[in-house]
Design an enzyme around this catalytic site. Structure first.
Site, PDB file in Angstrom:
ATOM      1  N   ASP A  52      44.035  53.770  39.563  1.00  0.00           N
ATOM      2  CA  ASP A  52      44.919  54.843  40.020  1.00  0.00           C
ATOM      3  C   ASP A  52      45.516  55.601  38.838  1.00  0.00           C
ATOM      4  O   ASP A  52      45.401  55.188  37.676  1.00  0.00           O
ATOM      5  CB  ASP A  52      46.058  54.265  40.867  1.00  0.00           C
ATOM      6  CG  ASP A  52      45.584  53.750  42.204  1.00  0.00           C
ATOM      7  OD1 ASP A  52      44.578  54.262  42.727  1.00  0.00           O
ATOM      8  OD2 ASP A  52      46.229  52.820  42.749  1.00  0.00           O
ATOM      9  N   TYR A 109      42.761  41.687  36.012  1.00  0.00           N
ATOM     10  CA  TYR A 109      43.813  42.643  35.676  1.00  0.00           C
ATOM     11  C   TYR A 109      44.940  41.934  34.941  1.00  0.00           C
ATOM     12  O   TYR A 109      45.167  40.727  35.129  1.00  0.00           O
ATOM     13  CB  TYR A 109      44.383  43.297  36.932  1.00  0.00           C
ATOM     14  CG  TYR A 109      43.527  44.397  37.510  1.00  0.00           C
ATOM     15  CD1 TYR A 109      43.739  45.728  37.154  1.00  0.00           C
ATOM     16  CD2 TYR A 109      42.506  44.118  38.410  1.00  0.00           C
ATOM     17  CE1 TYR A 109      42.952  46.748  37.683  1.00  0.00           C
ATOM     18  CE2 TYR A 109      41.713  45.120  38.943  1.00  0.00           C
ATOM     19  CZ  TYR A 109      41.948  46.440  38.577  1.00  0.00           C
ATOM     20  OH  TYR A 109      41.167  47.442  39.098  1.00  0.00           O
TER      21      TYR A 109
END
Length: 251
Positions: A52, A109
């Protein structure tokens, strides 16, 4: 047709995310333009994880098909024309049929939190500054509870294209390091590996975990992993603390 695999790092701050969007500056848009400039024709990029706006990457992976062998020193040539916020770490020939998204076995992540009463000027846009109290033991217990298959409905926006909300978390842990003297505080990092991620999943997990000790219990956190609605989880942590660290492949 040859398949080329790119490993990419980028600072997500100046971009409206990975995916190309008309009228917006994106990571994919910059790489598409650089590849077309060098190869003389457009290519179709496939990516391991569409990050994003504002999210960074250390080990993003993309692939594309090319007629014939890729030019020599492709990574070097790409870096010569890409903006400084994007670096191609390597560009290598991949096995026939390789697809950066479809062949990914897992993604890892990292979310970085600056736990300090004083904001660090060198961590602006790189970590979430958290001057409030942190329940370290609670964070570690929640990370341990994530391992396994769970329903993460509570940790993704209600308005979503996802139809399946179960994900398999392979590893999850909080790592801590002291900031260099004389700066007070610690740098906390949530490292999490899963077969796939829902949109905002890591950011909502972090926002919820940081609320522990402020009225939210570990037991309530575990209940959220059984498919609770989104409104029962915590705030979505900002994008600038999140990094796509690596992608693991079957081949």
């Amino acid at each position: 047709m040859e398949v080329v695999r790119l490993t990419i790092a980028y600072d997500g701050t100046p971009f409206a995310g990975w995916a190309a969007q008309p009228g917006l500056r994106t990571v994919q848009g910059e790489i598409d333009a650089a590849l077309e400039r060098i190869l003389g024709a457009p290519v179709s990029l496939t990516v391991a994880g569409r990050t994003d706006a504002g999210v960074h990457a250390w080990g993003q992976v993309a692939s594309f098909e090319l007629e014939g062998a890729p030019p020599d020193q492709l990574a070097h040539r790409l870096n010569a024309v890409l903006p400084s916020a994007i670096s191609v770490i390597e560009a290598v020939a991949a096995p026939e049929g390789f697809d950066a998204r479809r062949d990914a076995r897992s993604r890892t992540y990292c979310y970085r939190v600056l736990a300090s009463r004083v904001g660090h000027p060198l961590e602006i846009g790189r970590a979430l500054w958290w001057p409030k109290r942190v329940e370290r033991t609670a964070l570690e217990r929640c990370a341990a509870a994530l391992i396994g298959r769970h329903d993460f409905t509570a940790f993704t926006p209600t308005q979503t294209e996802h139809t399946r909300f179960e994900r398999e978390v392979i590893q999850a842990e909080w790592r801590t390091s002291r900031l260099p003297e004389p700066f007070p505080g610690e740098l906390l990092e949530l490292w999490i590996e899963a077969d796939a991620f829902l949109r905002h999943m890591v950011r909502v997990l972090v926002g919820t975990m940081l609320e522990l000790g402020g009225g939210r219990s570990k037991e309530e956190f575990e209940e959220l992993l059984r498919g609770a609605p989104r409104e029962r989880a915590g705030e979505t942590a900002p994008a600038h603390g999140l990094y796509l660290a690596s992608v693991r492949y079957r081949r």
